[in-house]
Design an enzyme around this catalytic site. Structure first.
Site, PDB file in Angstrom:
ATOM      1  N   GLY A   8      36.710  31.386  41.936  1.00  0.00           N
ATOM      2  CA  GLY A   8      36.825  32.809  42.245  1.00  0.00           C
ATOM      3  C   GLY A   8      36.028  33.585  41.213  1.00  0.00           C
ATOM      4  O   GLY A   8      36.335  33.532  40.020  1.00  0.00           O
ATOM      5  N   MET A   9      34.985  34.305  41.662  1.00  0.00           N
ATOM      6  CA  MET A   9      34.107  35.042  40.743  1.00  0.00           C
ATOM      7  C   MET A   9      34.247  36.542  40.983  1.00  0.00           C
ATOM      8  O   MET A   9      34.069  37.014  42.102  1.00  0.00           O
ATOM      9  CB  MET A   9      32.654  34.604  40.937  1.00  0.00           C
ATOM     10  CG  MET A   9      32.438  33.124  40.611  1.00  0.00           C
ATOM     11  SD  MET A   9      30.712  32.624  40.780  1.00  0.00           S
ATOM     12  CE  MET A   9      29.993  33.355  39.299  1.00  0.00           C
ATOM     13  N   SER A  10      34.583  37.268  39.915  1.00  0.00           N
ATOM     14  CA  SER A  10      34.820  38.706  40.039  1.00  0.00           C
ATOM     15  C   SER A  10      33.676  39.521  39.463  1.00  0.00           C
ATOM     16  O   SER A  10      33.647  40.742  39.586  1.00  0.00           O
ATOM     17  CB  SER A  10      36.099  39.073  39.290  1.00  0.00           C
ATOM     18  OG  SER A  10      35.917  38.799  37.906  1.00  0.00           O
ATOM     19  N   GLY A  11      32.754  38.856  38.773  1.00  0.00           N
ATOM     20  CA  GLY A  11      31.699  39.580  38.061  1.00  0.00           C
ATOM     21  C   GLY A  11      32.046  39.862  36.616  1.00  0.00           C
ATOM     22  O   GLY A  11      31.275  40.479  35.890  1.00  0.00           O
ATOM     23  N   ASP A  14      35.283  36.410  32.187  1.00  0.00           N
ATOM     24  CA  ASP A  14      36.175  35.248  32.286  1.00  0.00           C
ATOM     25  C   ASP A  14      35.769  34.310  33.423  1.00  0.00           C
ATOM     26  O   ASP A  14      35.654  33.095  33.236  1.00  0.00           O
ATOM     27  CB  ASP A  14      37.632  35.701  32.472  1.00  0.00           C
ATOM     28  CG  ASP A  14      38.170  36.440  31.247  1.00  0.00           C
ATOM     29  OD1 ASP A  14      37.729  36.114  30.131  1.00  0.00           O
ATOM     30  OD2 ASP A  14      39.017  37.328  31.400  1.00  0.00           O
ATOM     31  N   SER A  15      35.546  34.869  34.616  1.00  0.00           N
ATOM     32  CA  SER A  15      35.185  33.995  35.735  1.00  0.00           C
ATOM     33  C   SER A  15      33.766  33.448  35.575  1.00  0.00           C
ATOM     34  O   SER A  15      33.465  32.336  36.009  1.00  0.00           O
ATOM     35  CB  SER A  15      35.338  34.726  37.070  1.00  0.00           C
ATOM     36  OG  SER A  15      34.529  35.872  37.140  1.00  0.00           O
ATOM     37  N   MET A  34      35.603  37.877  46.393  1.00  0.00           N
ATOM     38  CA  MET A  34      36.489  38.410  47.422  1.00  0.00           C
ATOM     39  C   MET A  34      36.509  39.926  47.372  1.00  0.00           C
ATOM     40  O   MET A  34      36.785  40.512  46.326  1.00  0.00           O
ATOM     41  CB  MET A  34      37.911  37.873  47.225  1.00  0.00           C
ATOM     42  CG  MET A  34      38.023  36.396  47.512  1.00  0.00           C
ATOM     43  SD  MET A  34      39.707  35.808  47.244  1.00  0.00           S
ATOM     44  CE  MET A  34      39.847  35.942  45.473  1.00  0.00           C
ATOM     45  N   CYS A  94      49.322  39.605  45.258  1.00  0.00           N
ATOM     46  CA  CYS A  94      47.907  39.316  45.477  1.00  0.00           C
ATOM     47  C   CYS A  94      47.586  37.867  45.114  1.00  0.00           C
ATOM     48  O   CYS A  94      46.866  37.176  45.834  1.00  0.00           O
ATOM     49  CB  CYS A  94      47.050  40.277  44.656  1.00  0.00           C
ATOM     50  SG  CYS A  94      45.291  40.119  44.977  1.00  0.00           S
ATOM     51  N   GLY A 118      39.392  32.431  36.507  1.00  0.00           N
ATOM     52  CA  GLY A 118      39.315  32.755  35.082  1.00  0.00           C
ATOM     53  C   GLY A 118      40.634  33.235  34.513  1.00  0.00           C
ATOM     54  O   GLY A 118      40.649  33.916  33.491  1.00  0.00           O
ATOM     55  N   CYS A 188      43.961  46.404  39.763  1.00  0.00           N
ATOM     56  CA  CYS A 188      42.531  46.656  40.005  1.00  0.00           C
ATOM     57  C   CYS A 188      42.252  47.921  40.801  1.00  0.00           C
ATOM     58  O   CYS A 188      41.201  48.524  40.648  1.00  0.00           O
ATOM     59  CB  CYS A 188      41.901  45.449  40.683  1.00  0.00           C
ATOM     60  SG  CYS A 188      42.623  45.042  42.297  1.00  0.00           S
TER      61      CYS A 188
END
Length: 341
Positions: A8-11, A14-15, A34, A94, A118, A188
């Site tokens: 899972g990549m959030s930008g 950590d990820s 996502m 979530c 992350g 978020c």
């Protein structure tokens, strides 16, 4: 054949470092961004960062639009819970429904053996454990994740400190900017205050009465949704010399009940919608009743889908709607949602 991990990549940093570490460990890695909430302008910025990280590591980045699912399973319950005079925990919902629900389904679609994020947490495939970095530990918010998927989860940051993750990013040419990005907020989709979010959907500003524990009207407040249990400001109490705290919220009549600090003490809670990683039905352990509080000793008795929790010491500011999470030292053994205190 290499084992495959979907990250899972959030930008965020950590990820991004999670993805890099897994690639270096020899896994075949693919990323997933996502789209959850629909905050204007948010995804354009974060998706561009996630794509930059994926390009740097040399992996494919998938994008999954889950805004409708997020709205139904996280955002609407968030609004409804406040309207009911309770205090929600959207992150735990979530994590169960989207980050470790929809994402595990997508991992199956792309043939991934594992799912990684992350998050600062550890797992041995049977239980979650608190992270090495106790200032960043996120186990409280992951108590509600389906236990069946634990053997497929990887958390490379669980053994590391946040400061080390930033140092790794700073030391790699092309990733330095990730180290200095602002930290993502706890919820978020809340930029300022939760009432700023609520006021687009429900009437938040609605002056009402403040009652004492005997039911006498002692002052006024600006609308019950402005208050959570334990809050001590933003309302009037005529002739009060000592601080008063919100002890109860009465949404049906738009009233709040206030009292002195000792009236806030809670000695037992009842939970429902349990999610346990252990099969014991009666045990002594410790429980956290809010994220940033210390765990207190307790006795737990589970009957059906309810847990009856007797606290060994009084806890202040316990709110219906929040999560109660059980720990045996640093091992997370389950939890549930507070329905009575």
């Amino acid at each position: 054949m290499k084992e495959k991990v979907l990250v899972g990549m959030s930008g965020g940093v950590d990820s991004t470092i999670t993805t890099l570490l897994l690639k270096e460990e020899g896994y075949e890695v693919e990323g997933l961004y996502m789209k959850l909430h629909s905050k204007p302008g948010y995804h354009e910025i974060h998706l561009a960062r996630a794509q930059k990280a994926a390009d740097f590591v040399g992996i494919k980045l998938h994008v999954l639009d889950l805004q409708d699912t997020f709205n139904e399973k996280v955002f609407k319950p968030f609004i409804d819970t406040y309207a009911e005079g309770k205090t929600p925990n959207p992150c735990a919902l979530c994590n169960r429904n989207l980050k470790f629900g929809e994402m595990i389904k997508f991992a199956d679609e792309v043939g991934a053996d594992y799912l990684a994020t992350g998050h600062y947490i550890k797992t041995d495939g049977k239980f979650f454990y608190m992270a090495e970095d106790d200032t960043k530990d996120q186990s409280y918010f992951l108590f509600y994740v389906n236990r069946d998927i634990l053997p497929r989860l990887k958390f490379p940051l669980g053994e590391r400190k946040k400061s080390d993750i930033k140092k790794i990013a700073e030391s790699i040419k092309g990733l330095e900017s990730f180290a200095s990005q602002a930290e993502s907020s706890e919820i978020c989709f809340v930029e300022t205050t939760y009432t700023d979010v609520l006021k687009d959907y429900v009437e938040v500003d609605n002056v009402g009465e403040v009652l004492d524990s005997e039911g006498n009207v002692v002052g006024e407040h600006k609308g019950y949704m402005h208050y959570t249990i334990g809050k001590r400001r933003g309302f009037t109490v005529k002739g009060a010399h000592d601080p008063h705290f919100v002890t109860k919220i009465l949404p049906e009549t738009n009233q709040i009940v206030v009292g002195k600090r000792e009236e806030l003490a809670c000695n037992s809670v009842v939970l429902n919608n349990l999610n346990m990683f252990s099969d014991e039905v009666e045990f002594d352990t410790t429980v956290k009743l809010r994220y940033r509080t210390k765990a207190v000793e307790c006795h737990v008795k589970i009957e059906g889908d309810k847990a009856y929790v007797d606290l060994k010491e009084g806890v202040f500011g316990v709110a219906v709607g929040q999560a109660a999470v059980f720990y045996d030292d640093d091992k997370l053994i389950g939890g549930g949602w507070i329905i009575e205190s």
